[in-house]
Every structure is written in structure tokens, then in C-alpha cells.
Scaffold this active site. Structure first.
Site, PDB file in Angstrom:
ATOM      1  CG  HIS A 172      -1.998  -1.043   1.145  1.00 52.47           C
ATOM      2  ND1 HIS A 172      -3.328  -0.739   0.967  1.00 52.47           N
ATOM      3  CD2 HIS A 172      -1.935  -2.393   1.188  1.00 52.47           C
ATOM      4  CE1 HIS A 172      -4.033  -1.862   0.920  1.00 52.47           C
ATOM      5  NE2 HIS A 172      -3.211  -2.878   1.055  1.00 52.47           N
ATOM      6  CG  ASP A 384       0.130   9.182   1.006  1.00 53.75           C
ATOM      7  OD1 ASP A 384       0.166   8.007   1.382  1.00 53.75           O
ATOM      8  OD2 ASP A 384      -0.614  10.047   1.525  1.00 53.75           O
TER       9      ASP A 384
HETATM   10  C1  G6P Z   1      -0.998   3.283   6.148  1.00 52.51           C
HETATM   11  C2  G6P Z   1      -0.456   1.884   5.945  1.00 52.51           C
HETATM   12  C3  G6P Z   1      -1.349   0.840   6.600  1.00 52.51           C
HETATM   13  C4  G6P Z   1      -1.600   1.227   8.052  1.00 52.51           C
HETATM   14  C5  G6P Z   1      -2.166   2.627   8.151  1.00 52.51           C
HETATM   15  C6  G6P Z   1      -2.384   3.088   9.592  1.00 52.51           C
HETATM   16  O1  G6P Z   1      -2.172   3.452   5.429  1.00 52.51           O
HETATM   17  O2  G6P Z   1      -0.301   1.602   4.573  1.00 52.51           O
HETATM   18  O3  G6P Z   1      -0.751  -0.427   6.558  1.00 52.51           O
HETATM   19  O4  G6P Z   1      -2.464   0.313   8.680  1.00 52.51           O
HETATM   20  O5  G6P Z   1      -1.250   3.519   7.534  1.00 52.51           O
HETATM   21  O6  G6P Z   1      -1.210   2.981  10.349  1.00 52.51           O
HETATM   22  P1  G6P Z   1      -1.109   2.041  11.626  1.00 52.51           P
HETATM   23  O7  G6P Z   1       0.337   1.984  11.946  1.00 52.51           O
HETATM   24  O8  G6P Z   1      -1.932   2.717  12.664  1.00 52.51           O
HETATM   25  O9  G6P Z   1      -1.674   0.688  11.262  1.00 52.51           O
END
Ligand code: G6P
Length: 495
Positions: A172, A384
Site C-alpha cells: 500500500h 504517499d
Molecule cells: C498506512 C499503511 C497501513 C496502516 C495505516 C495506519 O495506510 O499503509 O498499513 O495500517 O497507515 O497505520 P497504523 O500503523 O496505525 O496501522
């Protein structure tokens, strides 16, 4: 195309769409989680069902944890399978390797990296734990889809067991160019792990190109050829494929929810408090990749160079708490608050404060009301993977009269760049000029641009993304998968 509904969809990600929360001693409930990955996958699992394997979200012993998740599975319409992690594992695998080594490096911010060797060892161990959880549930006919940088090493452990299941992976976040990727101490191991999947998907062509260049540079015996829109990497007898599949959102659902009565009501009160002034909206997780300080400086530059906007514009900057406890994140919060205070102190007048700063999560109703009330969205990450806020903003803009200002370094710029005002987020003056142009833009141009943007997010939505990924992976589409009721067990014990 085969349509036999034999395969089940098994999603593996670090986070589940729910987070365990304790209220009182031994009293736990699940609350919906946030973040781009969860936002994107939730409608997919809701639509077709399946199994979602991920971290439970806590390191504490939770009495009755299986029953809590079974209850949530029955309500959600798909099976949620939690993986437990200790505090040390969370510190080293999640905070450490994932978010202090890979995250900054893959966003080209090498100076923020901490390459502590222990982090990697724990990352491998935790990825093996996810592979074990998968082995308990996965049958030979299932389609396994692993997500994101926290779990790049899962396929490697599945293969070690001698399992030849169909394994696909989607990143992602961006994938860096070779000169940056080479700095990762475990660069060879990480590439080998990714090559153990059958299909690896990236958000943009740029990411896919970077990955292929890294493979060519670092993997001696790899042969790469192009087949249609995919690259095929051959190492010895084994072949795997690589492609780019820009992620989307459930745009129709956003558009529908955006006109719900409770959103309309909230919108009226937001509009009443900003009457006659344009709202510029910034909305981000607290993260140094989002370019928030640069954006605040650009807004200050706007107020300085175009004094006629003073008293006629507000920046509403929402920052959603994230990854608390990581020093870089804590320091960023302090920096943002110092900047907001400085700019407000310098430019505020009686009855008008230029920046309204909110440091908290928003409910879905508040989020949609903010999207709809904004005249301009200012989405300026330094880098991003995609940035789904940009897409959600467009989908929710049912009146089609707002302007999107978008960083050229967001993955979304590849699809939305033609109708958005595209800026280099490092260029404070260019960003300030773009805000000014958006502020002055006439209704006709706003409408034309927003219609184009909305057409794109509606067509290239999350279901289109899943279908194009699955066609590349296994020549199936989402609707070829059985709906959940056919196989959800009352007590899911794995198999
Ligand atoms: C981004 C990453 C995700 C992640 C999200 C939130 O979108 O690509 O994998 O889950 O951030 O971050 P966190 O560390 O809270 O999961």
C-alpha cells in the site's frame, strides 16, 4: 473465465478492521479501526465475506478473546481471526522494523530510519507467526492475499513449509528507487521474501518500476519479461508476476453516506460557524510523510503575500493521532502545534483565527460533514502510496463545487492529477499560489474539474481494484467467490 465458486478469500494484514479496547478491568470491546488499508478492504470483505487474519491490537491478556471476535465475525459477515503479539514484539516488529526502518525508507526519508538489527529478527519471527495462523485456516483452493509492508516476509515462511498455495501481496505504500532501497541492511532478504509471492502488486507504475530495477540490480539470476500489463520474473524454474493496481474506495457508498440526514445536520452547523468564508481542509494521520509543517508554512505564505484573503478563509487542519510512542511522531506533533500557534498569533484578528486545528479522530458523520463543507482540500504529502483522503473527498463532494489541491508525490496524482491542482509540497510558494488560485476559481471551472475527479473515483473504485488484482492473480473476479453464509462456521476453529 472459470466461475466455479471454490476459492475463499483470505486476507492477511497487520491490523484487523477492529481494535480491542478495555474500559474497565477485564471488560473489553471492539471499536472500528482506521487507516487507508482498513478503509479499502472493509467494503470488499463486507461484500463477499471471507477470513481476515490480523493482530488483535493489544498486547494484554484478554479473557474470552476468541468469543469477542466470534461475536464480531457474526455481525461483520466475515471471519475475524486475531493474532496475538507481546509488547516486545510490538515494539520491535511494529514500531521498530515496520515503522522506524521500512516506513521512512520507502517514503524516501532515509535520515529518519533506525536500522536496529533486533528489529529485523523480531519482524521475521512475527511474520512466521502470521504464516502459522494462515496455515491453520487456509486450504489448497483458497486465495490468500497478504497486505502491506508489515508482512512482506509471510510467503517465505509459507514456502518453507513446502506449501505451494496461491499467494498474492499488495504494497500500500511506495516502493523506493534502487539507490534508496540499497540502504536497507536486509535488502536481499526483503527482495527474496517478496519474490516468494506469486503476484506482487504496487500502487503506481513508478513503484513497480522501482521494484523491477531493484530485482535487476540485486538478484543475479532473475530474468524479467513483459506480458501484457504485467512483468514476469523468472528465477530458475519459478515464475512470479508483478503489476501496478491503483487502489480505490467504495465511492458510491461515500456519496450515499454524505447525504445522510445526520451529515446534513452537522454540515449546517459547520457552515453556520464559517459563514461567508472559504474552508481549506487538511486531514491526515499524524505522520511526517504527510507534509503538514510544509503545508502550514504554505498557508502562512498565502496570508502574507495575498492579504486580501485574510478574514475570508480558514484552514481547518485535522490531525488524527497515530503511532504514539514513536519519537519522530511525538516530535512532529510538537512542531505542528508550535507552527499553528505561531501563525495564529501572527495573523489572527478579532473574530477571525486563520487555522483551526483539531488533534483527534473524527466520527464518520463529522468526517463527511468536513469533506462536504470544504471549498478546497489541501492534500500535500511529501510522498504517499495512494492517499485515499483525496478520493474520499471527491466522492463525498456531491455538490461538485470544491477544488482538490494534490501533491505530485501522492500515488493518487497518477489518476487525479489532470483535474486537480497539482503541487510540489516542498515548494511553499507554489502551494500558496495554488490555494490562491483555488480560492478565486469560478464555479464553472470548479464543477468541471470536480465532475472529472468524481467520474474517476467512481469508475476506478475499490471493487474495480480488487477485480483487476484478482484477474491478474488467479483469473477470477470478486463475484466468483462464495458469499460468506455458505461457509461461516458458528464456532470457527480453523482447520
Ligand atoms: C498506512 C499503511 C497501513 C496502516 C495505516 C495506519 O495506510 O499503509 O498499513 O495500517 O497507515 O497505520 P497504523 O500503523 O496505525 O496501522
Amino acid at each position: 473465465m472459470a466461475t466455479e465458486p471454490t476459492k475463499r478469500l483470505i486476507v492477511v494484514s497487520n491490523r484487523l478492521p477492529y481494535v480491542l479496547e478495555s474500559h474497565a478491568r477485564d471488560k473489553w470491546t471492539l471499536r472500528p479501526g482506521s487507516g487507508g488499508l482498513v478503509t479499502a478492504l472493509l467494503p470488499v470483505l463486507r461484500d463477499r465475506g471471507g477470513i481476515w487474519i490480523g493482530w488483535s491490537g493489544t498486547t494484554e491478556e484478554v479473557p474470552g478473546i476468541d468469543e469477542i471476535f466470534r461475536g464480531a465475525s457474526r455481525e461483520a459477515g466475515y471471519v475475524l481471526k486475531p493474532v496475538s503479539l507481546t509488547q516486545e514484539e510490538v515494539d520491535r516488529y511494529y514500531h521498530g522494523y515496520s515503522n522506524e526502518s521500512v516506513w521512512p525508507l520507502f517514503h524516501d526519508l532515509q535520515s529518519r530510519c533506525d536500522f536496529e538489527p533486533e528489529y529485523w529478527h523480531t519482524y521475521v519471527k512475527v511474520n512466521r507467526r502470521f504464516a502459522d495462523a494462515l496455515a491453520e485456516d487456509c486450504g489448497p483452493d483458497d486465495f490468500v492475499w497478504v497486505h502491506d509492508y508489515q508482512l512482506m516476509d509471510v510467503a517465505h515462511h509459507v514456502r518453507e513449509r513446502g506449501d505451494s498455495a496461491d499467494l498474492a501481496f499488495f504494497l500500500h505504500i511506495p516502493f523506493p528507487a534502487p539507490d534508496i532501497f540499497m540502504k536497507l541492511p536486509e535488502r536481499n532478504a526483503v527482495l527474496t521474501s517478496l519474490l516468494a509471492y506469486d503476484l506482487v502488486g504496487f500502487q503506481t507504475q513508478r513503484d513497480r518500476r522501482n521494484f523491477i530495477q531493484c530485482v535487476r540490480t540485486l538478484v543475479k539470476h532473475a530474468r524479467v519479461r513483459v506480458e501484457g500489463h504485467l512483468h514476469v520474473v523468472r528465477i530458475g524454474e519459478r515464475e512470479m508476476r508483478v503489476g501496478n493496481f491503483p487502489i480505490g474506495i467504495d465511492a458510491d457508498a461515500f456519496a450515499r453516506s454524505a447525504i445522510a440526514p445526520e451529515v446534513e445536520e452537522r454540515l449546517r452547523s459547520v457552515r453556520a460557524s464559517y459563514a461567508g468564508r472559504q474552508i481549506v481542509l487538511g486531514l491526515d494521520r499524524l505522520d511526517y510523510t504527510k507534509g503538514i509543517p510544509q503545508r502550514l508554512r504554505a498557508f502562512a505564505d498565502l496570508l502574507e503575500r495575498f492579504p486580501e484573503v485574510r478574514g475570508r478563509i480558514h484552514l481547518v487542519q485535522v490531525v488524527v493521532p497515530s503511532r504514539e510512542g514513536i519519537p519522530e511522531y511525538d516530535a512532529l506533533r510538537v512542531e505542528i502545534e508550535r507552527l499553528v500557534g505561531g501563525i495564529n498569533g501572527r495573523y489572527a484578528e478579532l473574530g477571525w483565527v486563520p487555522i483551526h486545528y483539531l488533534y483527534r479522530s473524527l466520527s464518520q458523520t463529522e468526517l463527511l460533514a468536513f469533506y462536504r463543507s470544504a471549498d478546497i482540500a489541501l492534500i500535500t504529502p511529501l510522498k504517499d502510496g495512494m492517499n485515499l483522503v483525496a478520493k474520499e473527498f471527491c466522492a463525498s463532494n456531491v455538490e461538485e463545487n470544491s477544488v482538490l489541491i494534490l501533491s505530485q508525490f501522492a500515488g493518487a496524482a497518477a489518476q487525479l492529477g489532470q483535474a486537480a491542482l497539482v503541487v510540489n509540497p516542498y515548494d511553499v510558494e507554489e502551494t500558496a499560489d495554488a490555494i490562491y488560485n483555488a480560492f478565486c476559481m469560478n464555479q464553472g471551472e470548479r464543477r468541471y474539474r470536480m465532475r472529472t475527479l468524481r467520474r474517476n473515483v467512481r469508475t476506478q473504485n475499490v471493487f474495480w481494484w480488487v477485480d483487476s488484482f484478482m484477474r491478474a492473480a488467479i483469473d477470477k473476479e470478486l463475484h466468483d467467490f462464495p458469499v460468506l453464509e455458505e461457509y461461516i462456521p458458528e464456532h470457527h476453529e480453523g482447520r
